[in-house]
Scaffold this motif. Structure first.
Motif, mmCIF file in Angstrom:
data_model
loop_
_atom_site.group_PDB
_atom_site.id
_atom_site.type_symbol
_atom_site.label_atom_id
_atom_site.label_comp_id
_atom_site.label_asym_id
_atom_site.label_seq_id
_atom_site.Cartn_x
_atom_site.Cartn_y
_atom_site.Cartn_z
ATOM 1 N N THR A 131 -40.674 25.940 0.214
ATOM 2 C CA THR A 131 -39.624 26.969 0.677
ATOM 3 C C THR A 131 -38.586 25.934 1.571
ATOM 4 O O THR A 131 -39.271 25.538 2.697
ATOM 5 C CB THR A 131 -39.973 28.148 1.688
ATOM 6 O OG1 THR A 131 -40.673 28.946 0.660
ATOM 7 C CG2 THR A 131 -38.589 29.004 1.974
ATOM 8 N N PRO A 132 -37.305 25.666 1.341
ATOM 9 C CA PRO A 132 -36.766 24.785 2.337
ATOM 10 C C PRO A 132 -36.384 25.371 3.525
ATOM 11 O O PRO A 132 -36.283 26.525 3.834
ATOM 12 C CB PRO A 132 -35.250 24.544 1.450
ATOM 13 C CG PRO A 132 -35.135 25.721 0.568
ATOM 14 C CD PRO A 132 -36.580 26.091 0.374
ATOM 15 N N GLU A 134 -34.623 25.967 7.224
ATOM 16 C CA GLU A 134 -32.802 26.200 7.733
ATOM 17 C C GLU A 134 -32.514 25.180 8.244
ATOM 18 O O GLU A 134 -31.413 24.826 8.077
ATOM 19 C CB GLU A 134 -33.010 27.374 8.246
ATOM 20 C CG GLU A 134 -33.274 28.613 7.361
ATOM 21 C CD GLU A 134 -32.879 30.081 8.209
ATOM 22 O OE1 GLU A 134 -32.365 29.968 9.244
ATOM 23 O OE2 GLU A 134 -33.380 31.138 7.844
ATOM 24 N N GLU A 152 -44.966 18.396 1.612
ATOM 25 C CA GLU A 152 -44.105 18.926 2.200
ATOM 26 C C GLU A 152 -43.016 18.206 2.958
ATOM 27 O O GLU A 152 -41.823 18.590 3.047
ATOM 28 C CB GLU A 152 -44.536 20.365 2.970
ATOM 29 C CG GLU A 152 -43.459 21.351 3.239
ATOM 30 C CD GLU A 152 -44.076 22.618 3.569
ATOM 31 O OE1 GLU A 152 -43.435 23.644 3.804
ATOM 32 O OE2 GLU A 152 -45.320 22.976 3.699
ATOM 33 N N TYR A 155 -40.696 16.711 0.721
ATOM 34 C CA TYR A 155 -39.581 17.717 0.283
ATOM 35 C C TYR A 155 -38.510 17.884 1.308
ATOM 36 O O TYR A 155 -37.623 17.848 1.072
ATOM 37 C CB TYR A 155 -40.388 18.955 -0.197
ATOM 38 C CG TYR A 155 -39.709 19.882 -0.577
ATOM 39 C CD1 TYR A 155 -38.886 20.094 -1.659
ATOM 40 C CD2 TYR A 155 -39.377 21.068 0.319
ATOM 41 C CE1 TYR A 155 -38.203 21.154 -2.328
ATOM 42 C CE2 TYR A 155 -38.451 22.167 0.100
ATOM 43 C CZ TYR A 155 -37.857 22.217 -1.139
ATOM 44 O OH TYR A 155 -36.885 22.935 -1.623
ATOM 45 N N GLN A 156 -39.067 18.314 2.652
ATOM 46 C CA GLN A 156 -38.185 18.759 3.627
ATOM 47 C C GLN A 156 -37.282 17.561 3.922
ATOM 48 O O GLN A 156 -35.996 17.683 4.346
ATOM 49 C CB GLN A 156 -39.089 19.200 4.783
ATOM 50 C CG GLN A 156 -39.576 20.451 4.375
ATOM 51 C CD GLN A 156 -39.127 21.719 3.961
ATOM 52 O OE1 GLN A 156 -37.765 21.808 4.183
ATOM 53 N NE2 GLN A 156 -39.746 22.748 3.731
ATOM 54 N N LYS A 158 -35.990 15.287 2.129
ATOM 55 C CA LYS A 158 -34.996 15.109 0.894
ATOM 56 C C LYS A 158 -33.993 16.593 1.205
ATOM 57 O O LYS A 158 -32.961 16.270 0.977
ATOM 58 C CB LYS A 158 -35.794 15.134 -0.418
ATOM 59 C CG LYS A 158 -34.664 14.750 -1.358
ATOM 60 C CD LYS A 158 -35.427 14.773 -2.843
ATOM 61 C CE LYS A 158 -34.624 14.443 -3.916
ATOM 62 N NZ LYS A 158 -35.189 14.264 -5.040
ATOM 63 N N SER A 159 -34.629 17.592 1.314
ATOM 64 C CA SER A 159 -33.972 18.770 1.369
ATOM 65 C C SER A 159 -32.928 18.967 2.505
ATOM 66 O O SER A 159 -31.743 19.265 2.393
ATOM 67 C CB SER A 159 -34.803 20.114 1.421
ATOM 68 O OG SER A 159 -34.207 21.377 1.661
ATOM 69 N N LEU A 160 -33.239 18.213 3.727
ATOM 70 C CA LEU A 160 -32.551 18.366 5.172
ATOM 71 C C LEU A 160 -31.783 16.991 5.373
ATOM 72 O O LEU A 160 -31.027 16.967 6.212
ATOM 73 C CB LEU A 160 -33.310 18.506 6.258
ATOM 74 C CG LEU A 160 -34.035 20.145 6.344
ATOM 75 C CD1 LEU A 160 -35.231 20.455 7.221
ATOM 76 C CD2 LEU A 160 -33.111 21.261 6.419
#
Length: 499
Positions: A131-132, A134, A152, A155-156, A158-160
């Motif tokens: 889950t990305p 906020e 994770e 992942y975070q 890359k996402s943020l």
């Protein structure tokens, strides 16, 4: 590239597996191995392997217990069990733990490689969903808490769109007040990652060169003198940023204790003295020494810790006093926090404190520091972890006959996490808990061989081994002879003395 970690108590098997497979060619990185579960667990936490290959029958922490620990802490890690025991109950437990493969020994390098390829394909074909978060601040906080797996974190990042990758990391914890806001510009040039937690700023600095990061820490540390702060350890992995954070929180606690004792008003009015004091008194080094140092190292530690002062040509009495006050309060806070020192030691240290006002010269300063430190290291069991080590020895002495005795049980008895207990026991005793327990059991077995005519399997059971073959293997490994050879040696000694 999937990282592989191997656990097996047979050095020959570890050597064979590590050397016979062309790891990189097959898409793997062989990141390490260990001889038992206890030694393996902290290394596995450090290296974060994708796949763990473990023997099922090992002393103290067996493969199933190790697998349970790994699955709890790193659920994404895949486990391959190697077993010489063709027993259905082992397979059942392995299935319940969601172990990927269960293979019977002996297993060839070709067979193992086929299994590894299969597991790798399955891992690559099953994407992991996260889950990305906020905000970046949420990510930094979870990073410091150690709540994210390696996957994770990536992942975070890359996402943020966070620039987190570096070779070295350090965490600062700083009191949040008006002065803090004025000083935050110090960090801006270093592209910090930060968030606010309660009354504190938490700032992560990173760099690819360790000496450059140390230089940044030194500059910032000198400028932060008017406010409370703590600096953590320098770490090399994103997963270990949490360790730096924990050290920074601890250092912050020490700073608060010292501020409560010292005249902060005087230091604020004498900024030059305060700046020099910040350069001289790096209490992180003192805290580390109080935790893990030894008596014979005191004479080397003192001149290293007081290096800045000893190199000064002109030295005011007030500066010596405040340096020693910082030194003294750090020790006092350490003693209060750990509660590991007996009344006599506490009284001896407090008595030595009364001489602080008499110190005028560098030689007197060194003598004072020596008098303060010596009582803390008079007895190994009076170190911070002495009481814990003593408790561990007591638990083992009382329960070594219990074949189910595990690291988790002992850790539970002394109220410390298994991984942390394993680490401090190894540092303090220069041997693992497994080695200590095994030596205890074999020593008791030797006593029984001297005074009884019990069969080998009966002695094995009395010293905590349900498997007599495994007991014989361990006995020969420790003593260099079989139980029969040991009995014969005893018989020859007795017959010789009679003659």
């Amino acid at each position: 590239m999937k990282k592989i970690f191997l656990v097996d108590d047979e050095a020959v098997i570890r050597r064979g597996i590590s050397q016979k497979i062309e790891w990189e060619k097959e898409g793997f990185i062989y990141c390490g191995d260990a001889s038992d579960g206890e030694m393996a667990l902290p290394l596995i936490e450090k290296h974060q392997p994708d796949i763990v290959i473990t023997d099922i029958k090992m002393p103290f922490m067996d493969g199933l217990t190790l697998s349970k620990n790994i699955k709890e802490k790193m659920p994404a890690t895949k486990i391959i069990i190697l077993s010489g025991h063709d027993e259905f109950e082992y397979a059942q437990q392995a299935i319940r733990l969601q172990v990927e493969e269960y293979c019977l020994k002996p297993v060839s390098s070709e067979d193992l490689l086929m299994i590894l390829r299969k597991v790798k394909i399955e891992m690559d074909s099953k994407p992991v969903f996260f889950t990305p978060l906020e905000t970046k601040e949420d990510f930094y906080e979870l990073l410091c808490k150690g709540s994210l797996s390696t996957e994770e974190i990536l992942y975070q990042v890359k996402s943020l769109q966070v620039d987190l990758m570096a070779s070295y990391y350090v965490v600062f914890v700083i009191e949040n007040n008006n002065k803090t806001m004025e000083l935050l510009h110090l960090f801006e040039q270093y592209q910090p990652l930060y968030f606010i937690k309660n009354t504190k700023w938490v700032i992560i600095l990173k760099h690819d060169a360790e000496h450059m990061l140390i230089e940044q820490i030194t500059k910032i540390r000198e400028q932060l003198s008017p406010i409370l702060f703590g600096i953590g350890s320098i770490e090399t992995r994103t997963e270990h940023i949490t360790l730096s954070y924990e050290n920074a929180i601890e250092a912050y606690s020490y700073s608060r204790a010292i501020q409560a004792y010292t005249s902060s008003v005087f230091l604020q009015k004498n900024d030059v003295i305060h700046q020099d004091l910040m350069k001289a008194a790096d209490r992180r080094k003192l805290i580390q020494f109080l935790k893990f140092g030894h008596r014979e190292q005191i004479s080397r530690f003192i001149p290293q810790y007081a290096e800045v002062i000893l190199n000064k040509k002109k030295l005011s009495n007030i500066f010596i006093y405040y340096f020693l006050l910082d030194f003294t309060i750090t020790i006092r806070h350490h003693m209060e926090e750990t509660e590991q020192y007996n009344v006599d030691i506490v009284q001896t240290v407090h008595h030595a404190e009364t001489d602080i006002h008499q110190v005028k010269t560098k030689d007197q300063m060194i003598d004072y520091m020596n008098k303060m430190l010596q009582p803390l290291f008079l007895d190994k069991d009076t170190s911070k972890y002495g009481k814990v080590i003593h408790q561990v020895k007591q638990v083992i002495s009382e329960s070594y006959q219990d074949s189910s005795l595990s690291l988790q049980q002992i850790a539970s008895e002394v109220n410390i996490s298994a991984a942390y207990l394993s680490s401090i026991f190894s540092k303090e005793m220069k041997q693992t808990i497994t080695e200590f327990l095994t030596k205890k059991r074999i020593a008791k077995a030797k006593e029984l061989l001297e005074v009884t005519n019990d069969k080998t399997y009966e002695i094995a059971y009395q010293v905590g081994y349900n498997d007599s073959h495994y007991f014989c293997h361990i006995f020969k490994k420790i003593t260099g002879m079989t139980t029969k050879e040991y009995k014969n040696q005893l018989s020859n000694q007795y017959s010789g003395s009679t003659t």
